[in-house]
Enzyme design. Structure first.
Site, PDB file in Angstrom:
ATOM      1  CG  ASP A 103     -45.082  23.315 -35.586  1.00  0.00           C
ATOM      2  OD1 ASP A 103     -44.711  23.427 -36.775  1.00  0.00           O
ATOM      3  OD2 ASP A 103     -45.624  22.305 -35.002  1.00  0.00           O
ATOM      4  CG  HIS A 104     -42.553  25.629 -40.604  1.00  0.00           C
ATOM      5  ND1 HIS A 104     -42.042  24.806 -40.285  1.00  0.00           N
ATOM      6  CD2 HIS A 104     -43.091  25.460 -41.680  1.00  0.00           C
ATOM      7  CE1 HIS A 104     -42.046  23.751 -41.240  1.00  0.00           C
ATOM      8  NE2 HIS A 104     -42.737  24.078 -42.019  1.00  0.00           N
ATOM      9  CG  HIS A 128     -44.969  20.134 -38.554  1.00  0.00           C
ATOM     10  ND1 HIS A 128     -44.637  21.275 -38.089  1.00  0.00           N
ATOM     11  CD2 HIS A 128     -44.097  19.743 -39.486  1.00  0.00           C
ATOM     12  CE1 HIS A 128     -43.526  21.415 -38.304  1.00  0.00           C
ATOM     13  NE2 HIS A 128     -43.012  20.781 -39.088  1.00  0.00           N
TER      14      HIS A 128
END
Length: 503
Positions: A185-186, A248
């Site tokens: 998950d960037h 996120h």
């Protein structure tokens, strides 16, 4: 969290090597790691996709990506030449066994060349429907048997609901150990997100205040000015809830809400995050009605240009029920947070692009100043800005200069640009380095993913089975549907945004 790094020889196989993710994010990240001395002495990057390309053409394509999207600008010619000597291309159809056999030959050649201890990273930068065939063939051809030296990186979306997430987890765990699987998950690689951990747990004054006794409510707001663009087809099967909140925003909530870990061990950190998800109050039908809001944008004007509504974007159903905005009030039912609302919102085609976490503290128990002195009185806030600026600011009351006693809010600011002269790394640089060093702290574990899906499934089911009669219900360049303001206003609060200049 590393002070010194020594990396084993590394082979990085990128499935989807000619895709957008590699060109925009992975290739620039790997090049920057190389330039700054964070790549192994011996490494090979093998891009793979269906179409035939020569090594030279593939390298040129990646260079164009780096020149266009790297935070450091255009490549240094001498450094690029040395870096690109380690970049190779191998055409592979992931659904074809013979093609995979050829890829194994290439990988084995570099393993023999680099010697014992060589680690292999398989990065799945492809659409989710290709995750299963790649995983099956990696296992079939025994390309990831060494659990200490072989890792597989899986991009989001990790499933589209609880059932598919469980199926994918089961498929991966049948063939690989959990310590080999890196669900990326960037957002967790962003510099300010990582600094939340340091800010919370390296400063003693915060812990006594970080609970229901002193905190009024918490807001997590990730807004985008852009629409869906060319991703309309993908977004139709996703929506804001799946695309942003399930991963996120819930991850940000977990970092804010987690208990103090015993140490910085990856599983210890992730245990504490899962504890937050497990403590979150399940949604009843009444909760979905009063504590969730969905929206869909219509046409409008953004920076002087007319933009289409969501239902007129490419690949979108003209009668679409997909939400482009979502706001939810969560509760974490545990000793620390009982009764403290967590308000989360995200959406496209909103007034500004920003990512903010706002912790609002309770008011002082007794006002000693007369009303005339406190005309602009505001409760203390801690504001963590992830983008577009990177900062942490504490808003407190202070006396305005002058002969009269007049109070107004003032900011105590930690600003990255003002404090540090070095550029912050991009999220993918941080996360790719973590994969190479075997650090899973910033990556989601199977139970994290499934617990997050489990929490949101009642909302997803309700929204999918009951068509919204109000869509579209907010215009482009607004702050979203009116019901989102009502959601938070019922509790006496309002959504917070940093004042940003809009030309």
């Amino acid at each position: 969290m590393k002070t010194s790094i020594s990396l084993s020889p590394t082979i990085i196989v990128i499935f989807g090597g000619t895709g957008d993710l590699n060109l925009r994010k992975l290739a620039p990240a790997l090049y920057n790691l190389y330039v700054e001395g964070f790549m192994p002495e011996k490494f090979a990057i093998i891009g793979t996709a269906r179409r035939p390309l020569t090594n030279e053409k593939f390298r040129d394509t990646l260079m164009d990506g780096v020149n266009s999207f790297s935070r450091t600008g255009k490549v240094n010619k001498e450094k690029w030449e040395k870096f690109s000597e380690n970049v190779h291309y191998n055409p592979t159809d992931v659904k074809d066994s013979a093609s995979f056999d050829e890829l194994k030959v290439v990988v084995d050649k570099f393993k023999d060349e680099f010697g014992a201890g060589t680690q292999i990273l398989f990065y799945l930068a492809v659409s989710p429907d290709l995750f299963p065939p790649i995983a099956k063939r990696l296992a079939k051809f025994k390309m990831a048997e060494n659990e200490d030296n072989c890792r597989i990186v899986v991009e989001k979306p990790f499933g589209k609901d609880l059932e598919t997430a469980r199926e994918l987890n089961a498929l991966l765990k049948e063939r690989f150990k959990e310590k080999q699987i890196y669900r990326i998950d960037h957002y967790l690689g962003k510099e300010t997100v990582q600094n939340i951990m340091a800010f919370r747990f390296a400063n003693s004054f915060l812990e006594p205040l970080w609970n229901r006794n002193y905190i009024d409510h918490i807001q997590i707001s990730v807004t985008e000015q852009l629409g869906v663009g060319e991703r309309g087809g993908y977004y139709e099967g996703s929506g804001a809830l799946r695309d942003m909140i399930q991963n996120h925003l819930l991850q940000l909530l977990c970092i804010i809400g987690m208990e103090t870990p015993i140490n910085f061990n990856a599983d210890e950190i992730r245990d504490k995050k899962v504890d937050v998800l497990k403590a979150m109050r399940p949604f009843s039908a009444e909760d979905i009605r009063f504590n969730t809001v969905r929206g869909q944008y219509t046409k409008g004007w953004v920076e002087g240009k007319e933009v289409p509504g969501y239902r007129h974007e490419n690949g979108v159903d003209p009668d679409s029920n997909t939400e482009t905005f979502a706001a939810i009030k969560f509760f974490v039912d545990n000793w620390r947070w009982q009764g403290v609302p967590f308000y989360v919102r995200t959406g496209k085609r909103l007034f500004q692009t920003s990512s903010l976490i706002t912790i609002q503290f309770k008011d002082v128990p007794h006002h000693i100043f007369p009303p005339a002195v406190t005309e602009h009185w505001q409760q203390n806030r801690l504001i963590i800005s992830i983008q577009p600026e990177m900062s942490i600011r504490l808003q407190v009351q202070g006396k305005r200069p002058g002969l009269d006693m007049v109070l107004n809010p003032v900011d105590m600011v930690f600003d990255y640009k003002g404090t540090y002269t070095t550029q912050s790394p991009e999220a993918y640089e941080t996360l790719l380095l973590d994969v190479m060093t075997g650090d899973q702290t910033q990556f989601m574990r199977a139970d994290q993913v499934e617990t997050a899906w489990e929490l949101l499934m009642p909302v997803i089911h309700a929204w999918e089975t009951k068509k919204s009669l109000s869509f579209p219900n907010y215009s482009a360049d607004s702050w979203g549907p009116e019901d989102a303001e009502a959601l938070i206003a019922r509790d006496g609060f309002h959504w917070f945004a940093l004042p940003l200049n809009k030309d």
